[in-house]
Design a protein around this motif. Structure first.
Motif, PDB file in Angstrom:
ATOM      1  N   LEU A  21      56.329  62.063   7.871  1.00 13.63           N
ATOM      2  CA  LEU A  21      54.930  62.767   8.387  1.00 13.63           C
ATOM      3  C   LEU A  21      54.695  62.647  10.037  1.00 13.63           C
ATOM      4  N   TYR A  22      54.942  61.064  10.285  1.00 13.44           N
ATOM      5  CA  TYR A  22      54.949  60.900  11.809  1.00 13.44           C
ATOM      6  C   TYR A  22      55.790  61.809  12.737  1.00 13.44           C
ATOM      7  N   SER A  23      56.996  62.363  12.057  1.00 14.04           N
ATOM      8  CA  SER A  23      57.785  63.028  12.988  1.00 14.04           C
ATOM      9  C   SER A  23      57.283  64.432  12.952  1.00 14.04           C
ATOM     10  N   VAL A  24      56.555  65.051  11.967  1.00 13.41           N
ATOM     11  CA  VAL A  24      55.628  66.286  12.029  1.00 13.41           C
ATOM     12  C   VAL A  24      54.583  66.013  12.945  1.00 13.41           C
ATOM     13  N   ILE A  25      54.042  65.080  12.881  1.00 11.60           N
ATOM     14  CA  ILE A  25      52.841  64.752  13.770  1.00 11.60           C
ATOM     15  C   ILE A  25      53.205  64.604  15.453  1.00 11.60           C
ATOM     16  N   ILE A  26      54.419  64.267  15.598  1.00  7.27           N
ATOM     17  CA  ILE A  26      54.803  64.342  17.160  1.00  7.27           C
ATOM     18  C   ILE A  26      54.889  65.689  17.600  1.00  7.27           C
ATOM     19  N   MET A  27      55.627  66.480  16.701  1.00  5.05           N
ATOM     20  CA  MET A  27      55.898  67.712  17.015  1.00  5.05           C
ATOM     21  C   MET A  27      54.536  68.658  17.249  1.00  5.05           C
ATOM     22  N   THR A  28      53.730  68.496  16.044  1.00  2.00           N
ATOM     23  CA  THR A  28      52.408  68.974  16.457  1.00  2.00           C
ATOM     24  C   THR A  28      51.746  68.781  17.626  1.00  2.00           C
ATOM     25  N   LEU A  29      51.709  67.445  17.937  1.00  4.59           N
ATOM     26  CA  LEU A  29      50.906  67.055  19.207  1.00  4.59           C
ATOM     27  C   LEU A  29      51.599  67.802  20.518  1.00  4.59           C
ATOM     28  N   VAL A  61      49.757  65.664  -7.806  1.00  3.54           N
ATOM     29  CA  VAL A  61      50.349  66.490  -6.783  1.00  3.54           C
ATOM     30  C   VAL A  61      49.072  67.004  -5.696  1.00  3.54           C
ATOM     31  N   PHE A  62      48.113  67.621  -6.421  1.00  6.19           N
ATOM     32  CA  PHE A  62      46.991  67.969  -5.701  1.00  6.19           C
ATOM     33  C   PHE A  62      46.197  66.692  -4.802  1.00  6.19           C
ATOM     34  N   LEU A  63      46.017  65.624  -5.684  1.00  7.91           N
ATOM     35  CA  LEU A  63      45.421  64.716  -5.120  1.00  7.91           C
ATOM     36  C   LEU A  63      46.399  64.110  -3.931  1.00  7.91           C
ATOM     37  N   LYS A  64      47.571  63.792  -4.356  1.00  6.36           N
ATOM     38  CA  LYS A  64      48.466  63.411  -2.970  1.00  6.36           C
ATOM     39  C   LYS A  64      48.518  64.288  -1.817  1.00  6.36           C
ATOM     40  N   SER A  65      48.555  65.797  -1.930  1.00 10.01           N
ATOM     41  CA  SER A  65      48.420  66.408  -0.945  1.00 10.01           C
ATOM     42  C   SER A  65      47.020  66.535  -0.095  1.00 10.01           C
ATOM     43  N   LEU A  66      46.040  66.076  -0.870  1.00 12.84           N
ATOM     44  CA  LEU A  66      44.791  65.863  -0.415  1.00 12.84           C
ATOM     45  C   LEU A  66      44.690  64.536   0.457  1.00 12.84           C
ATOM     46  N   TRP A  67      45.307  63.457   0.032  1.00 17.49           N
ATOM     47  CA  TRP A  67      45.558  62.312   0.746  1.00 17.49           C
ATOM     48  C   TRP A  67      46.619  62.583   2.043  1.00 17.49           C
ATOM     49  N   VAL A  68      47.456  63.166   1.845  1.00 17.54           N
ATOM     50  CA  VAL A  68      48.361  63.438   2.918  1.00 17.54           C
ATOM     51  C   VAL A  68      47.761  64.032   4.038  1.00 17.54           C
ATOM     52  N   THR A  69      47.009  65.135   3.526  1.00 19.05           N
ATOM     53  CA  THR A  69      46.271  66.157   4.631  1.00 19.05           C
ATOM     54  C   THR A  69      45.197  65.467   5.341  1.00 19.05           C
ATOM     55  N   VAL A  70      44.588  64.231   4.604  1.00 21.07           N
ATOM     56  CA  VAL A  70      43.341  63.591   5.227  1.00 21.07           C
ATOM     57  C   VAL A  70      44.027  62.668   6.490  1.00 21.07           C
ATOM     58  N   LYS A  71      45.442  62.007   5.935  1.00 21.65           N
ATOM     59  CA  LYS A  71      45.974  61.207   6.898  1.00 21.65           C
ATOM     60  C   LYS A  71      46.706  61.713   7.907  1.00 21.65           C
ATOM     61  N   PHE A  72      47.022  62.915   7.867  1.00 15.03           N
ATOM     62  CA  PHE A  72      47.677  63.704   8.898  1.00 15.03           C
ATOM     63  C   PHE A  72      46.585  63.959   9.933  1.00 15.03           C
ATOM     64  N   VAL A  73      45.414  64.552   9.437  1.00  7.59           N
ATOM     65  CA  VAL A  73      44.247  65.037  10.199  1.00  7.59           C
ATOM     66  C   VAL A  73      43.804  63.790  10.934  1.00  7.59           C
ATOM     67  N   VAL A  74      43.378  62.579  10.398  1.00  5.61           N
ATOM     68  CA  VAL A  74      42.942  61.420  11.088  1.00  5.61           C
ATOM     69  C   VAL A  74      43.817  60.926  12.145  1.00  5.61           C
ATOM     70  N   VAL A  75      45.056  60.792  11.734  1.00  7.27           N
ATOM     71  CA  VAL A  75      46.090  60.295  12.833  1.00  7.27           C
ATOM     72  C   VAL A  75      46.152  61.419  13.990  1.00  7.27           C
ATOM     73  N   ALA A  76      46.666  62.500  13.541  1.00  7.80           N
ATOM     74  CA  ALA A  76      46.892  63.524  14.708  1.00  7.80           C
ATOM     75  C   ALA A  76      45.681  63.833  15.530  1.00  7.80           C
ATOM     76  N   VAL A  77      44.385  63.733  14.671  1.00  3.00           N
ATOM     77  CA  VAL A  77      43.229  64.133  15.892  1.00  3.00           C
ATOM     78  C   VAL A  77      42.914  62.978  16.773  1.00  3.00           C
ATOM     79  N   ALA A  78      43.152  61.912  16.226  1.00  4.38           N
ATOM     80  CA  ALA A  78      42.923  60.703  17.053  1.00  4.38           C
ATOM     81  C   ALA A  78      43.644  60.586  18.088  1.00  4.38           C
ATOM     82  N   VAL A  79      44.987  60.523  17.956  1.00  9.13           N
ATOM     83  CA  VAL A  79      46.095  60.322  19.145  1.00  9.13           C
ATOM     84  C   VAL A  79      45.933  61.778  20.012  1.00  9.13           C
ATOM     85  N   ASN A  80      45.717  62.926  19.574  1.00  8.43           N
ATOM     86  CA  ASN A  80      45.244  64.109  20.003  1.00  8.43           C
ATOM     87  C   ASN A  80      44.194  63.944  21.383  1.00  8.43           C
TER      88      ASN A  80
END
Length: 311
Positions: free
Chosen positions: A176-184, A82-101
């Motif tokens: 995840l992409y829905s949360v990214i849209i809201m965050t942006l 679960v920790f490793l999965k959360s680490l991957w999800v966090t990295v994916k969220f940061v990379v996609v959200a920061v680039a689009v932002n």
């Protein structure tokens, strides 16, 4: 009597007066910094040190016994799926959200800056900054309603277009992409203002010279705006990455890490491990590793960014 210094001469400060003035200046600086350093130490360094100490214990706040287990909490992370999965999800969220932002905010800032009417430019800047004023928790609740499967705004629009509704927050492919849209939507206002300030600092004569040389808008953006915005870009990227690594409220409210841990970021996992499972020791170990990851990413960004503009 004429006390003015003779022509061509400068009045010298007596050597005995210089050390006293410097000492007073240093004393003023130290006295001014002491309250800030005390507050920073009490609310930053002390919690970090306390968390680091707890990471070596098996500590449950509801239990009267605390057992020292050394680095067992850190070793446990290597086998925690679960920790490793959360680490991957966090990295994916940061990379996609920061680039689009950064891409969106830079383009919007350039477009706003090219508006000729002053009041219209100020109006657009205000409109894009308004969502950042709203509390993030309230924004997340509103967007959860809009993403609702049965009566949400987005599925109502899809129905008008004769398209099938989508499980925006329950489908692993969209959550995840829905949360990214809201965050942006809630966050881009900050970077738009920063980019506009950076563009304002670029002298207009550069663009005039480029125009005389036959450069079009794309050439001006590619060879003038982007290179001269390197320092602003570095600041924006560092602050955005650090902020998105710590994203928590929108995930806690909108998805709670579901479905199938596809939206479980590290901050949410640490929170649930500490306050839902009462395993403060393991949560402190994860928080320490999380801090080291953010610190390493920030140092690399600063190193690469400075090297980029120094060349």
């Amino acid at each position: 009597m004429n006390l003015e210094p003779a022509a061509g001469r400068t009045r010298k400060i007596p050597p005995a007066a210089q050390p006293k003035g410097r000492k007073n200046a240093r004393a003023f600086v130290y006295l001014s910094l002491i309250p800030i350093l005390l507050l920073f130490g009490a609310f930053a360094f002390l919690p970090i040190g306390w968390s680091l100490g707890l990471s070596f214990f098996k500590y449950n706040p509801l239990s009267s016994s605390t057992t020292f287990i050394g680095v067992a909490n850190y070793a446990r992370m290597l086998g925690d799926s679960v920790f490793l999965k959360s680490l991957w999800v966090t990295v994916k969220f940061v990379v996609v959200a920061v680039a689009v932002n950064i891409a969106i905010t830079l383009l919007i800032a350039v477009a706003i800056q090219r508006l000729q009417t002053g009041w219209l430019r100020n109006l657009m800047r205000t409109v894009f900054f308004l969502p950042t004023i709203a509390p993030l928790a309230g924004t997340a609740i509103v967007w959860s309603t809009m993403f609702n499967y049965n009566q949400g705004l987005f599925n109502m629009l899809l129905e008008k277009l004769h398209m099938a509704p989508i499980q925006w927050l329950s489908d692993p492919h969209y959550a995840l992409y829905s949360v990214i849209i809201m965050t942006l939507w809630a966050d881009i206002g900050y970077n738009i203002v920063l980019f506009i300030a950076g563009i304002d600092s670029i002298p207009g004569l550069y663009y005039e010279a480029a125009l005389l040389d036959g450069a079009n808008r794309w050439h001006s953006f590619r060879y003038l705006t982007l290179p001269l915005l390197r320092r602003t870009m570095l600041f924006v990227s560092v602050t955005t990455v650090v902020s998105y690594f710590q994203a928590f409220a929108q995930f806690q409210i909108m998805t709670k890490g579901e479905p199938f841990n596809e939206t479980r970021v590290i901050a949410l996992h640490i929170y649930e491990m500490a306050f839902s499972n009462s395993n403060m020791g393991y949560a402190s170990a994860m928080a320490t590793v999380f801090l080291m990851i953010i610190l390493a990413v920030t140092v690399l960004q600063l190193k690469w960014g400075r090297t980029d503009w120094e060349h």
